[in-house]
Design a protein around this motif. Structure first.
Motif: not given
Length: 263
Positions: A19-24, A65-66, A108-114, A148-151
């Motif tokens: 959770s401490d990773r940078p977000d959009i 978009i992210g 786009t910055f992508v970080d989603t489990p789906g 892709i920044t995370g998941e």
């Protein structure tokens, strides 16, 4: 390029989920100026798990978009853990088409489990919304860059990553489904996710070696500046390409992957 890989694939999965990773919102704050967020899909509602808007990058107007997961349980619930509903993907398509109209590059910055798998999402056309977003991205006549920044989970991630250039942070992952889901199907035991991660080839380094992504960005103090340099370089290259050339090149990129003819 990435620093030396010192984590196992499953350790990278866990790192990608932190959770401490940078977000959009952090990427927008550091990399862009004058961000104006846009809301709603013009059909039903605004999906807060997906942020979209207009910003300035080195004096040039771009569309950003992210996914947004949130930093604590309250935010996780508010943003649905970064899992977009059909309204989110329709919002993304709306903003991308506006970008095309005004000749703005899309980042786009992508970080989603789906994508969100709930009954309401399915009833509202989740699969169609995902397919529509992928199709819209492939047809855009402006440059498209994804990070892709995370998941990067399943079609929910691909719906925002059908781009001219796809980069990954060194501890990000990108796969057809979660290791736990894969293990549940193959081994009938979700606890075997570490073993599943070994054979899924989901790390940034493995995907770069396979030719499925265009580059790996090291994390740490220079991460944001490296992303900025990458964006400047790639926007310069893509900006010199004609619209038809962009569309054909992007189409060939993903068709070659589908055919197993990766260059």
């Amino acid at each position: 390029m990435s620093s030396e890989n010192v984590l196992t694939p499953y350790e990278k999965v866990l790192a990608a989920r932190k959770s401490d990773r940078p977000d959009i919102m952090k990427y927008i704050e550091v990399l862009f100026d004058d961000f104006i967020e846009m809301h709603g899909d013009r059909y039903y509602k605004d999906d807060k798990s997906l942020v979209a808007g207009i910003a300035s990058f080195n004096g040039k107007t771009v569309t950003v978009i992210g996914n947004r997961k949130g930093k604590n349980i309250e935010e996780n619930i508010r943003y649905n853990f970064g899992m977009a509903s059909p309204e989110g993907y329709r919002k993304a398509v709306r903003v991308m088409k506006q970008a095309e109209k005004f000749r703005r590059p899309v980042i786009t910055f992508v970080d989603t489990p789906g994508a969100y798998p709930g009954m309401e999402a399915e009833s509202n056309g989740q699969s169609n919304a995902i397919a529509g977003s992928i199709a819209a991205m492939l047809k855009l006549t402006v440059p498209v860059i994804s990070v892709i920044t995370g998941e990067g989970g399943s079609g929910g991630a691909l719906a925002l990553a059908a781009a001219d250039r796809v980069y990954m942070l060194e501890n990000a992952v990108y796969s057809i489904l979660s290791p736990e889901g894969f293990a549940s199907i193959i081994y009938k035991d979700a606890k075997k996710a570490p073993q599943a991660s070994e054979i899924m080839k989901l790390t940034a380094q493995e995907l770069f070696t396979a030719g499925l992504v265009d580059g790996v960005i090291a994390e740490g103090d220079r991460c944001f500046s490296d992303i900025a340099r990458m964006l400047e370089k790639e926007l310069g290259i893509l900006g010199r390409m004609k619209s038809k050339e962009l569309v054909n090149s992007r189409y060939d990129k993903f068709r070659n992957i589908d055919r197993g003819e990766i260059k």
